[in-house]
Design an enzyme around this catalytic site. Sequence first.
Site, short mmCIF file in Angstrom:
data_model
loop_
_atom_site.label_atom_id
_atom_site.label_comp_id
_atom_site.label_asym_id
_atom_site.label_seq_id
_atom_site.Cartn_x
_atom_site.Cartn_y
_atom_site.Cartn_z
N LYS A 165 14.01 -31.97 37.38
CA LYS A 165 15.32 -31.32 37.39
C LYS A 165 15.41 -30.36 36.21
CE LYS A 165 19.73 -30.30 37.82
NZ LYS A 165 20.16 -29.30 38.82
N CYS A 168 20.56 -20.40 37.94
CA CYS A 168 21.53 -21.44 38.26
C CYS A 168 22.86 -20.80 38.62
CB CYS A 168 21.73 -22.41 37.11
SG CYS A 168 23.04 -23.59 37.54
O1 RRO Z 1 22.56 -27.90 38.90
C1 RRO Z 1 22.92 -27.03 39.72
O2 RRO Z 1 24.12 -26.87 40.05
C2 RRO Z 1 21.98 -26.12 40.35
C3 RRO Z 1 20.99 -25.45 39.66
BR1 RRO Z 1 20.67 -25.70 37.84
C4 RRO Z 1 20.17 -24.52 40.35
O3 RRO Z 1 19.28 -23.86 39.79
N1 RRO Z 1 20.40 -24.33 41.66
C5 RRO Z 1 21.35 -24.99 42.34
O4 RRO Z 1 21.52 -24.78 43.55
N2 RRO Z 1 22.12 -25.89 41.67
#
Ligand code: RRO
Length: 312
Positions: free
Chosen positions: A45, A131
Amino acid sequence: MVNLSATFQNHTFANPLMNASGVHCYTTTQLDELLASSAGTLVTKSATMAYRQGNPKPRYRSLALGSINSMGLPNEGLPYYLDYVLAKQTQADVPTLFLSVAGISMQEDLDMLAQVDQSDFNGFTELNLSCPNVPGKPQVAYDFEATEKMLDSAFKLFHKPLGVKLPPYFDLAQFDIVAKILNQYPLAYINTINSVGNGLYIDVDSETVAIKPKGGFGGLGGAYVLPTALANVHAFRQRLNDSIAIIGTGGVQTGADVFAHILAGADLVQVGTQLAKDGPDVFARLTQELSDVMAQKDYHNLSDFKNNLKEL
Ligand code: RRO
């Protein structure tokens, strides 16, 4: 006989499949489950320097045609994921691993990259520039000047194999601009695409949105995004230096979808929404289905069709 082994830079994986960052990779238990599955490797993650709780729940919703999420970068913090990959990389049966970082600021990105650089980590580091879900923080990779500045600074201090996670682009002029920026740097790879940012799912019966953060706006994944993902893989394969590998991510539900990503030019293929739906057993099904598609077409290796997409 079909051989699914995938070469990626100077590394070889048993097959081209892995999780998409953010799905089934928050905890060491989930990461161990990926290692025990039929996936070729895994990515952690996206980490910030310290633990983050993320956005309020519900923040992920599975939909008939995919998923919507606004997780808000919940994670255990870089030391947790770095400790994990450092411990695992000493084990003989573990493939080369991917470690994802996504700072809230450019300085946080650089601080994390410095920490990884100074560690013994010998896998691939992925800088997430896309993100879509941190309120008040636009995606870096939609700001071309900021992207160039970020990469300039990153490569001054980082000396290990580095990839970037990109958002989807939608105009051919954007592919030209972004590829020109990326080609200036010794990138190991790009990963395309992150979720299609800021979609809005509406349930007509209840007249409500599907997730709580940001009034319901969130990143789309799954079947909704497959053609966009394939377009991004192919457009970048046509424009990037051969030395930059491509991870194709987005919309994989079947072995045929994996085949399509590789045909479009992907070297490895990640699975997000379908992994969230099915759990790590999805990799056994997808590798079998990919083998079946290849056998039907009398292809023996991924190189027999990689980046061989035909035009009309
Ligand atoms: O954690 C998120 O809300 C998230 C991330 Br970091 C990302 O790169 N892509 C996404 O769809 N959610």
